[in-house]
Design a protein around this motif. Structure first.
Motif, mmCIF file in Angstrom:
data_model
loop_
_atom_site.group_PDB
_atom_site.id
_atom_site.type_symbol
_atom_site.label_atom_id
_atom_site.label_comp_id
_atom_site.label_asym_id
_atom_site.label_seq_id
_atom_site.Cartn_x
_atom_site.Cartn_y
_atom_site.Cartn_z
ATOM 1 N N ARG A 20 0.860 -1.185 0.000
ATOM 2 C CA ARG A 20 0.000 0.000 0.000
ATOM 3 C C ARG A 20 0.894 1.232 0.000
ATOM 4 O O ARG A 20 2.030 1.181 0.460
ATOM 5 N N PRO A 21 0.379 2.344 -0.492
ATOM 6 C CA PRO A 21 1.178 3.572 -0.435
ATOM 7 C C PRO A 21 1.612 3.870 1.006
ATOM 8 O O PRO A 21 0.828 3.745 1.940
ATOM 9 N N GLY A 22 2.884 4.191 1.163
ATOM 10 C CA GLY A 22 3.446 4.475 2.483
ATOM 11 C C GLY A 22 4.232 3.322 3.059
ATOM 12 O O GLY A 22 4.992 3.502 4.005
ATOM 13 N N ARG A 40 10.448 3.494 0.104
ATOM 14 C CA ARG A 40 9.051 3.641 0.508
ATOM 15 C C ARG A 40 8.191 3.718 -0.746
ATOM 16 O O ARG A 40 8.472 4.485 -1.654
ATOM 17 N N ALA A 41 7.158 2.884 -0.815
ATOM 18 C CA ALA A 41 6.219 2.926 -1.935
ATOM 19 C C ALA A 41 5.331 4.149 -1.747
ATOM 20 O O ALA A 41 4.624 4.266 -0.745
ATOM 21 N N VAL A 42 5.368 5.069 -2.702
ATOM 22 C CA VAL A 42 4.625 6.321 -2.575
ATOM 23 C C VAL A 42 3.249 6.199 -3.220
ATOM 24 O O VAL A 42 2.243 6.514 -2.602
ATOM 25 N N GLU A 43 3.226 5.735 -4.474
ATOM 26 C CA GLU A 43 1.940 5.597 -5.157
ATOM 27 C C GLU A 43 2.067 4.670 -6.354
ATOM 28 O O GLU A 43 3.157 4.464 -6.877
ATOM 29 N N ARG A 44 0.912 4.111 -6.762
ATOM 30 C CA ARG A 44 0.868 3.320 -7.989
ATOM 31 C C ARG A 44 0.756 4.266 -9.159
ATOM 32 O O ARG A 44 -0.021 5.207 -9.136
ATOM 33 N N VAL A 51 8.620 4.941 -6.047
ATOM 34 C CA VAL A 51 9.255 4.727 -4.743
ATOM 35 C C VAL A 51 10.198 5.885 -4.434
ATOM 36 O O VAL A 51 10.800 6.462 -5.332
ATOM 37 N N ARG A 52 10.320 6.197 -3.147
ATOM 38 C CA ARG A 52 11.210 7.269 -2.697
ATOM 39 C C ARG A 52 11.907 6.808 -1.423
ATOM 40 O O ARG A 52 11.358 6.060 -0.634
#
Length: 125
Positions: A20-22, A40-44, A51-52
């Motif tokens: 999931r994001p975050g 960190r997965a930020v968004e799809r 990722v950031r």
């Protein structure tokens, strides 16, 4: 991933978990698939996950290589284990302090929070 993770920290991960994001994830680097990285997965986005890293000064993330294909995401981090104190610092007090803080869940970002805001907030502590 400083300040969330420090050099020498170990992760307990869940392979094949829903991301999931975050979430903090382990993934194969898009340019070197033999190299695992933690971001960190930020968004799809179209093409995969954006990722950031939590350190805004390091740009070895999607700002450099774009969205990461879904199949490159290996696992989701659940818990961080801090490295034990150095041999010279292994007094009873140092070990008790380490035990109290060694095992921590890796937190997802709160809804609506950005990685840059989180990094600033953590640096201010």
């Amino acid at each position: 991933m400083v300040p969330t993770l420090n050099p020498g920290d170990q992760l307990v991960v869940q392979y094949g978990a829903v991301v999931r994001p975050g979430d903090v994830v382990v993934l194969r680097h898009p340019f070197r698939q033999d190299l695992l990285i933690v971001k960190r997965a930020v968004e799809r986005r179209e093409g995969g996950w954006w990722v950031r890293g939590d350190n805004p000064l390091v740009e070895n993330d999607s700002r450099e290589f774009g969205a990461v294909p879904e199949e490159f995401v290996v696992a989701r981090a659940l818990v961080r284990l801090r490295r034990p104190p150095e041999a010279g610092q292994r007094s009873a007090g140092a070990l008790l302090s380490w035990l109290a803080s060694a095992l921590r869940p890796v937190r997802s970002l709160p809804a609506g929070a950005s990685v840059a805001r989180l990094s600033r907030r953590l640096r201010a502590r």
